[in-house]
Scaffold this motif. Structure first.
Motif, mmCIF file in Angstrom:
data_model
loop_
_atom_site.group_PDB
_atom_site.id
_atom_site.type_symbol
_atom_site.label_atom_id
_atom_site.label_comp_id
_atom_site.label_asym_id
_atom_site.label_seq_id
_atom_site.Cartn_x
_atom_site.Cartn_y
_atom_site.Cartn_z
ATOM 1 N N LEU A 1 0.823 -1.191 0.000
ATOM 2 C CA LEU A 1 0.000 0.000 0.000
ATOM 3 C C LEU A 1 0.870 1.259 0.000
ATOM 4 O O LEU A 1 0.669 2.181 -0.781
ATOM 5 N N ASP A 2 1.829 1.285 0.874
ATOM 6 C CA ASP A 2 2.739 2.417 0.954
ATOM 7 C C ASP A 2 3.403 2.691 -0.381
ATOM 8 O O ASP A 2 3.451 3.822 -0.842
ATOM 9 N N ILE B 1 2.521 1.948 -3.273
ATOM 10 C CA ILE B 1 1.602 2.470 -4.288
ATOM 11 C C ILE B 1 1.207 3.900 -3.992
ATOM 12 O O ILE B 1 1.142 4.750 -4.871
ATOM 13 N N ALA B 2 0.958 4.160 -2.709
ATOM 14 C CA ALA B 2 0.405 5.460 -2.343
ATOM 15 C C ALA B 2 1.459 6.563 -2.367
ATOM 16 O O ALA B 2 1.190 7.680 -2.770
ATOM 17 N N PHE B 3 2.660 6.236 -1.934
ATOM 18 C CA PHE B 3 3.639 7.289 -1.692
ATOM 19 C C PHE B 3 4.767 7.357 -2.705
ATOM 20 O O PHE B 3 5.448 8.365 -2.804
ATOM 21 N N LYS B 4 4.995 6.261 -3.424
ATOM 22 C CA LYS B 4 6.183 6.215 -4.248
ATOM 23 C C LYS B 4 5.854 6.356 -5.721
ATOM 24 O O LYS B 4 4.765 6.028 -6.164
#
Lengths: 215, 215
Positions: free
Chosen positions: B142-143, B145-148
DNA sequence: AGTCTTCTGTGATTTTTGTCACAAACAAGT
DNA sequence: ACTTGTTTGTGACAAAAATCACAGAAGACT
């Protein structure tokens, strides 16, 4: 425990069997969270299962640079699935829980929570159901991030926000942008488009939602 | 159950107590999955808890248009947390589990799995630990996808792939693009950049990874 | 009213990602 | 060696989203 809270508890968690409710009343403590106050991360509840009896909690993820995204909301009658799971919190995964409104949370010592899994069928079902439900919601969030453009994600965000609050979203564009880890200008523009279709009306610090399915 | 599998079981799940292992051996069935074969979705295992004793499973998400993204891999000794949770599969959440290599899965009727939660401490711990671990991995996905950006997501993807396979990624650019729900050209270009930094060497249908932390 | 601050609207520009078109490289089979 | 199909490389272009730069609007406070 005051009787006000007792009533709340009985109402919100009526699916639990009576002897269990009695135990909860007897053995757990209640903590009131003020609006904007943060549960978890203070290190004191990490050995507890958290139930929400009143208010509204938002569970979100935050990375090193301060970006965040909303995972899901918790409403009265819900349990914080994470708190059940993460007894041995190993700091690195930054999940934050913040009270959107003034909230009352019920803290159940985790050894009791475990014990009850075997003792009370209704507790077991409740825990499993909580996991399931949160997991599903998380997957929906995941989907919207992975597969959808920012426009659809915004609509998804607004919709979910409506489910827990009223028909108005009392947030600035900036705040929304932050929760979607995007930028303010982009959100402003997308909202403007939504307004043009008649789905919403924009005001300062709140958005009046008419019908998000118009789009 | 053949003795080969017995040995696998004992080895891979040695953290479980002996009486429990005996019960598993006695009461569960084994299913062999060929490379590329799909577990779940056939409707037959939905009432079972799934343990992996041999092989490699990939758990991923797929939307209506056929886009997908990888959630995590399961290795021998792991349980499919989802299978524990989703007894009442309600179709709409499309999680797929596919055998990357030929795999043996152990199917435990879910009523037993439930029963054991109370009966065997080690089972209870195992189940909780499985949830936790999968949840953490999902959050990492999730991280990313969301942040990178896609470049970092690609590196994250390659790294995770390495952990379960060897030092080579035996996939075409197309397949990788699909698992990141991106497009082939973009992945090709990003890989080319990685090659220029010396992190990888590109070949047809496989990528030789030297050091992904160079970037 | 006037001053401040915060929020919102909008154009111009850049970066990132996706799409289209097509060539070259490689493998498999005949 | 000669098709055939798949994989990879690349340039040109389009679309989505982020960033920069400001201006105007709405409240809050003297």
């Amino acid at each position: 425990m005051e009787s006000k809270n007792k009533n709340d508890l009985l109402q919100k968690f009526s699916q639990l069997e009576q002897p269990l409710l009695d135990e909860i009343l007897a053995q757990s403590t209640i903590k009131r969270l003020e609006e904007g106050e943060e549960a978890l991360r203070t290190g004191q509840y990490i050995k507890s299962t958290v139930l929400l009896s009143k208010g509204l909690l938002k569970v979100y993820r935050e990375d090193e640079e301060g970006n965040e995204f909303l995972m899901y909301y918790l409403e009265p009658g819900n349990a914080c699935a994470l708190s059940m799971m993460c007894t041995a919190r190993d700091e690195q995964s930054q999940i934050r829980v913040k009270a959107v409104d003034e909230s009352d949370i019920i803290l159940i010592p985790s050894h009791l929570s475990e014990l009850w899994l075997a003792k009370y069928k209704s507790w077991h079902n409740f825990v499993i159901a909580s996991y399931r439900q949160r997991f599903e919601e998380l997957l929906q969030t995941l989907d919207s991030i992975a597969f959808k453009g920012l426009d659809e994600r915004l609509i998804f965000y607004l919709k979910r926000h409506l489910k827990v609050s009223g028909k108005e979203v009392k947030l600035s564009h900036q705040q929304i942008a932050h929760e979607l880890s995007s930028s303010r200008e982009v959100i402003s523009r997308l909202l403007k488009k939504l307004e043009q279709t008649g789905a919403v009306t924009l005001h300062r610090n709140y958005i009046e939602v008419h019908d998000l399915d118009l789009v």
